[in-house]
Design a protein around this motif. Structure first.
Motif, PDB file in Angstrom:
ATOM      1  N   LEU A   1      42.575  43.109  25.869  1.00 43.29           N
ATOM      2  CA  LEU A   1      41.538  42.687  26.806  1.00 43.29           C
ATOM      3  C   LEU A   1      40.281  42.233  26.058  1.00 43.29           C
ATOM      4  O   LEU A   1      39.763  42.935  25.185  1.00 43.29           O
ATOM      5  CB  LEU A   1      41.213  43.857  27.733  1.00 43.29           C
ATOM      6  CG  LEU A   1      40.565  43.499  29.066  1.00 43.29           C
ATOM      7  CD1 LEU A   1      41.458  42.578  29.868  1.00 43.29           C
ATOM      8  CD2 LEU A   1      40.253  44.763  29.853  1.00 43.29           C
TER       9      LEU A   1
ATOM     10  N   LEU B   1      52.314  37.643  24.519  1.00 45.62           N
ATOM     11  CA  LEU B   1      52.477  36.224  24.781  1.00 45.62           C
ATOM     12  C   LEU B   1      53.557  35.627  23.890  1.00 45.62           C
ATOM     13  O   LEU B   1      53.638  35.941  22.711  1.00 45.62           O
ATOM     14  CB  LEU B   1      51.164  35.481  24.521  1.00 45.62           C
ATOM     15  CG  LEU B   1      49.986  35.806  25.429  1.00 45.62           C
ATOM     16  CD1 LEU B   1      48.685  35.300  24.809  1.00 45.62           C
ATOM     17  CD2 LEU B   1      50.178  35.194  26.807  1.00 45.62           C
TER      18      LEU B   1
ATOM     19  N   PHE C   1      52.353  28.058  25.501  1.00 49.64           N
ATOM     20  CA  PHE C   1      52.439  29.488  25.776  1.00 49.64           C
ATOM     21  C   PHE C   1      53.019  29.770  27.153  1.00 49.64           C
ATOM     22  O   PHE C   1      52.833  29.002  28.106  1.00 49.64           O
ATOM     23  CB  PHE C   1      51.040  30.123  25.714  1.00 49.64           C
ATOM     24  CG  PHE C   1      50.537  30.334  24.320  1.00 49.64           C
ATOM     25  CD1 PHE C   1      49.901  29.311  23.634  1.00 49.64           C
ATOM     26  CD2 PHE C   1      50.685  31.565  23.684  1.00 49.64           C
ATOM     27  CE1 PHE C   1      49.435  29.499  22.345  1.00 49.64           C
ATOM     28  CE2 PHE C   1      50.213  31.769  22.397  1.00 49.64           C
ATOM     29  CZ  PHE C   1      49.587  30.732  21.731  1.00 49.64           C
ATOM     30  N   GLY C   2      53.681  30.920  27.244  1.00 53.78           N
ATOM     31  CA  GLY C   2      54.076  31.451  28.531  1.00 53.78           C
ATOM     32  C   GLY C   2      52.920  32.228  29.148  1.00 53.78           C
ATOM     33  O   GLY C   2      51.848  32.360  28.542  1.00 53.78           O
ATOM     34  N   ALA C   3      53.141  32.758  30.339  1.00 57.14           N
ATOM     35  CA  ALA C   3      52.090  33.495  31.055  1.00 57.14           C
ATOM     36  C   ALA C   3      51.905  34.908  30.518  1.00 57.14           C
ATOM     37  O   ALA C   3      50.919  35.567  30.821  1.00 57.14           O
ATOM     38  CB  ALA C   3      52.402  33.542  32.546  1.00 57.14           C
ATOM     39  N   GLY C   4      52.857  35.374  29.726  1.00 56.76           N
ATOM     40  CA  GLY C   4      52.720  36.685  29.103  1.00 56.76           C
ATOM     41  C   GLY C   4      53.412  37.794  29.875  1.00 56.76           C
ATOM     42  O   GLY C   4      53.697  37.677  31.076  1.00 56.76           O
TER      43      GLY C   4
ATOM     44  N   ARG D   1      52.602  41.699  30.628  1.00 62.48           N
ATOM     45  CA  ARG D   1      51.564  42.722  30.515  1.00 62.48           C
ATOM     46  C   ARG D   1      52.218  44.087  30.401  1.00 62.48           C
ATOM     47  O   ARG D   1      52.933  44.507  31.323  1.00 62.48           O
ATOM     48  CB  ARG D   1      50.649  42.672  31.729  1.00 62.48           C
ATOM     49  CG  ARG D   1      49.553  43.723  31.740  1.00 62.48           C
ATOM     50  CD  ARG D   1      48.755  43.615  33.012  1.00 62.48           C
ATOM     51  NE  ARG D   1      47.746  44.648  33.109  1.00 62.48           N
ATOM     52  CZ  ARG D   1      46.980  44.843  34.167  1.00 62.48           C
ATOM     53  NH1 ARG D   1      47.109  44.065  35.216  1.00 62.48           N
ATOM     54  NH2 ARG D   1      46.088  45.783  34.175  1.00 62.48           N
TER      55      ARG D   1
ATOM     56  N   GLU E   1      45.260  39.404  35.287  1.00 65.30           N
ATOM     57  CA  GLU E   1      44.388  40.143  34.380  1.00 65.30           C
ATOM     58  C   GLU E   1      43.304  39.248  33.824  1.00 65.30           C
ATOM     59  O   GLU E   1      43.540  38.124  33.406  1.00 65.30           O
ATOM     60  CB  GLU E   1      45.228  40.689  33.232  1.00 65.30           C
ATOM     61  CG  GLU E   1      44.418  41.422  32.192  1.00 65.30           C
ATOM     62  CD  GLU E   1      45.296  41.983  31.086  1.00 65.30           C
ATOM     63  OE1 GLU E   1      46.501  42.054  31.290  1.00 65.30           O
ATOM     64  OE2 GLU E   1      44.767  42.332  30.035  1.00 65.30           O
ATOM     65  N   SER E   2      42.084  39.737  33.785  1.00 65.52           N
ATOM     66  CA  SER E   2      40.989  38.974  33.195  1.00 65.52           C
ATOM     67  C   SER E   2      41.015  39.147  31.694  1.00 65.52           C
ATOM     68  O   SER E   2      41.228  40.223  31.175  1.00 65.52           O
ATOM     69  CB  SER E   2      39.655  39.455  33.748  1.00 65.52           C
ATOM     70  OG  SER E   2      38.594  38.870  33.019  1.00 65.52           O
TER      71      SER E   2
ATOM     72  N   GLN F   1      42.195  29.349  28.732  1.00 62.19           N
ATOM     73  CA  GLN F   1      42.988  30.410  29.346  1.00 62.19           C
ATOM     74  C   GLN F   1      42.362  30.861  30.650  1.00 62.19           C
ATOM     75  O   GLN F   1      41.242  31.380  30.665  1.00 62.19           O
ATOM     76  CB  GLN F   1      43.147  31.596  28.395  1.00 62.19           C
ATOM     77  CG  GLN F   1      44.130  32.641  28.899  1.00 62.19           C
ATOM     78  CD  GLN F   1      44.438  33.703  27.871  1.00 62.19           C
ATOM     79  OE1 GLN F   1      43.637  33.987  26.981  1.00 62.19           O
ATOM     80  NE2 GLN F   1      45.615  34.301  27.963  1.00 62.19           N
TER      81      GLN F   1
ATOM     82  N   GLY G   1      45.134  35.655  34.094  1.00 62.41           N
ATOM     83  CA  GLY G   1      46.532  35.889  34.423  1.00 62.41           C
ATOM     84  C   GLY G   1      47.496  34.856  33.887  1.00 62.41           C
ATOM     85  O   GLY G   1      48.693  34.920  34.183  1.00 62.41           O
ATOM     86  N   LYS G   2      46.994  33.931  33.078  1.00 56.93           N
ATOM     87  CA  LYS G   2      47.852  32.885  32.530  1.00 56.93           C
ATOM     88  C   LYS G   2      47.800  32.877  31.007  1.00 56.93           C
ATOM     89  O   LYS G   2      46.890  33.467  30.404  1.00 56.93           O
ATOM     90  CB  LYS G   2      47.427  31.512  33.057  1.00 56.93           C
ATOM     91  CG  LYS G   2      47.551  31.360  34.561  1.00 56.93           C
ATOM     92  CD  LYS G   2      47.177  29.957  35.001  1.00 56.93           C
ATOM     93  CE  LYS G   2      47.317  29.787  36.496  1.00 56.93           C
ATOM     94  NZ  LYS G   2      46.946  28.416  36.951  1.00 56.93           N
ATOM     95  N   GLY G   3      48.750  32.208  30.405  1.00 62.77           N
ATOM     96  CA  GLY G   3      48.732  32.050  28.964  1.00 62.77           C
ATOM     97  C   GLY G   3      47.778  30.933  28.564  1.00 62.77           C
ATOM     98  O   GLY G   3      47.361  30.118  29.398  1.00 62.77           O
ATOM     99  N   PRO G   4      47.406  30.880  27.282  1.00 63.84           N
ATOM    100  CA  PRO G   4      46.540  29.797  26.809  1.00 63.84           C
ATOM    101  C   PRO G   4      47.193  28.435  27.016  1.00 63.84           C
ATOM    102  O   PRO G   4      48.398  28.284  26.818  1.00 63.84           O
ATOM    103  CB  PRO G   4      46.376  30.112  25.320  1.00 63.84           C
ATOM    104  CG  PRO G   4      46.670  31.567  25.185  1.00 63.84           C
ATOM    105  CD  PRO G   4      47.706  31.852  26.220  1.00 63.84           C
TER     106      PRO G   4
END
Lengths: 118, 113
Positions: free
Chosen positions: A39, A91, A109-112, A114, B2-3, B38, B41-44
């Protein structure tokens, strides 16, 4: 698919458990990268595959982390004995690879995924 | 989602104004410099890149400037729009190291209507 797909999007686990995170890269991309983002921080490099082999795993924090890409496409990041400090967004990115080729430096990149370790 | 911008420097910009985001990089041998956007909630998402042998490159509404003397990179966004609100990261790429990117700290851009 059209983009990099990562599953699960969210994973909550307990300390000490084993976790697998999956990445499906863009079709035709030979290079695949895993990053970890905490974060408020920029993504940190973990490992990079060119084809099936790990070309650079210097970013993996310790031997609890391992990644595979057995057929040169889908990759799985595996974390053993998870710790609370492993909580982050993981990621995945892919690119055409082949150092120096046009567009090789553009990572998609993908959205990840968490990960939250309780 | 997510921030990713809770503890990042923030640039507040009025809609329609130009934005300038700055970044200091570390490796004078880097071959490419890249800007990513970015959203929460998303990827770069790739915006624009510049090779180390250039000092300016323009895209659609964006311009990247590279000053190798002081290892400084900037991203200029013209006529900033609400959709430009996001966290922006610069990254450097040393090709011999396999195209793995090294990201800098991000800047959150907030566009005020």
């Amino acid at each position: 698919g059209a983009g990099v797909s990562q599953t699960p999007s969210n994973k909550v686990t307990e300390k000490g458990k084993y976790v697998e995170l999956r990445c499906d890269p863009i079709s035709g991309h030979t290079a695949l990268y895993w990053y970890r983002q905490s974060l408020g921080q920029g993504p940190e490099f973990l490992i990079y595959f060119q084809g099936t082999g790990a070309a650079d795993d210097s970013g993996l924090p310790n031997d609890r982390f391992f990644a595979v890409r057995p057929e040169g496409s889908v990759s799985t990041l595996k974390i053993q004995r998870t710790e609370r400090g492993d909580s982050a967004v993981y990621l995945c990115a892919s690119s055409f690879g082949h150092t120096g080729s046009p567009g090789a430096n553009v990572l998609t990149f993908g959205a990840g995924s968490r990960l939250t370790v309780l | 989602g997510e921030s990713v911008g809770l503890h990042l420097p923030t640039l507040s910009v009025q809609e329609g104004d130009n934005s300038i985001i700055n970044c200091a990089y570390s490796n004078s041998a880097s071959d490419y410099f890249i800007w990513y956007k970015q959203e929460s909630g998303k990827g770069p998402q790739f915006i624009i890149d510049i090779r180390s042998n250039m000092d300016k490159r323009q895209g659609q509404r964006v311009t990247v400037l590279l000053n190798k003397t002081v290892k400084h990179l900037s991203l200029q966004i013209a006529a900033t729009q609400p959709g430009d609100s996001a966290v922006y990261f610069c990254a450097e790429n040393f090709v011999a190291a396999g195209n793995k990117l090294t990201f800098g700290g991000g800047t959150r851009v907030l566009v005020k209507p």
